[in-house]
Design a protein around this motif. Structure first.
Motif: not given
Length: 294
Positions: A28-40
């Motif tokens: 979940r932390r990983y997915m949130l970081w990707l979302q914040e970085e704008g990485v799909a």
């Protein structure tokens, strides 16, 4: 996608519940970081994952926690690629960081005594001092993990025989001896406080919070830190410190390494050997006393 992967770990890989929850939190932390970085996920690269791992180090996570995060990410992407949910596996070449094998923090016998007695010295007396004293005594008497402590049920207590039944990692069951002190404090807590806390939400959990539910690991961590400060302990300690202290004090007292391995629930003797960092004067005395040319 994430829930499908977690179901796969539980059903097909037979992961223990605690490990599965750790993976859930890490991912979940990983997915949130990707979302914040704008990485799909579809365009994710190994470099993106590397930056995330760097962020974990910068956040101050322990090397063992970073290694678990990397393991969770690698497993997730392998699953997504094998199930054809993603066209590539960007984590395939991601390296598992080496875990630092540092010596764990250990309390001296005097420091241990001071922390164990701290709940009864608090002024004004705390409502939960009997519960807290019983928790501290059990942690030190048995060396169980905090996750095993919060899941402890009354039906797994054999206080007259001075044993407890513990379900550890991978749901492995073991019997662990406890001493008179721990048994007596647990008995007092059950008779004088638990009966007043218990309600229909308590089930058979041994250690309860103010609402009658089972304690969380974070609550136990906060409680241990509070009493360490009250006892004047300068070291940064946690519930796991009692596990280290339990093993170290047994070995310093001459306990067999295999017996300590059994009590700790380690599947490998290698994991137990980290606790053999016992006082060098003790080692020299054993050599002098026992070796033919000592």
């Amino acid at each position: 996608m994430l829930e499908g992967f977690l179901d796969y770990l539980f059903i097909e890989r037979n992961f223990a519940g605690n490990t599965r929850e750790s993976y859930r939190n890490d991912l979940r932390r990983y997915m949130l970081w990707l979302q914040e970085e704008g990485v799909a996920l579809e365009t994710l690269t190994t470099e993106n994952i590397g930056r995330f791992v760097d962020s974990l180090h910068l956040a101050g996570l322990e090397p063992s926690s970073v290694a678990r995060n990397v393991s969770a990410i690698r497993s997730l992407h392998r699953f997504l690629f094998q199930e054809r949910l993603l066209p590539t596996n960007p984590a395939e070449t991601l390296h598992q960081p080496k875990k630092n094998r540092h010596l764990p923090s250990v309390l001296t016998i005097d420091e241990t005594r001071r922390v164990l007695e701290a709940p009864m010295l608090k002024e004004p007396p705390g409502r939960f001092r009997l519960r807290d004293r019983a928790i501290l005594e059990l942690l030190y008497a048995s060396g169980i993990r905090v996750s095993e402590l919060v899941e402890m049920r009354q039906q797994n207590l054999y206080l007259d025989e001075r044993f407890i039944r513990v379900f550890g990692k991978g749901s492995k069951e073991r019997l662990v001896p406890i001493g008179d002190e721990a048994a007596q404090w647990i008995g007092r807590y059950r008779e004088e406080l638990r009966l007043r806390l218990a309600n229909r939400n308590s089930l058979d959990h041994l250690f309860l919070n103010a609402r009658g539910g089972k304690l969380t690991r974070m609550a136990v961590y906060s409680m241990v830190r509070q009493y360490a400060v009250l006892a004047g302990i300068a070291k940064q300690i946690s519930p796991h410190t009692f596990r280290h202290t339990f093993a170290t004090h047994l070995l310093e007292g001459g306990a067999d390494l295999r017996a300590v391995q059994e009590m700790l629930g380690h599947s490998s003797i290698t994991a137990t050997q980290i606790y053999t960092h016992i006082d060098r004067t003790f080692v020299r005395e054993v050599h002098r006393t026992c070796h033919p040319r000592g």
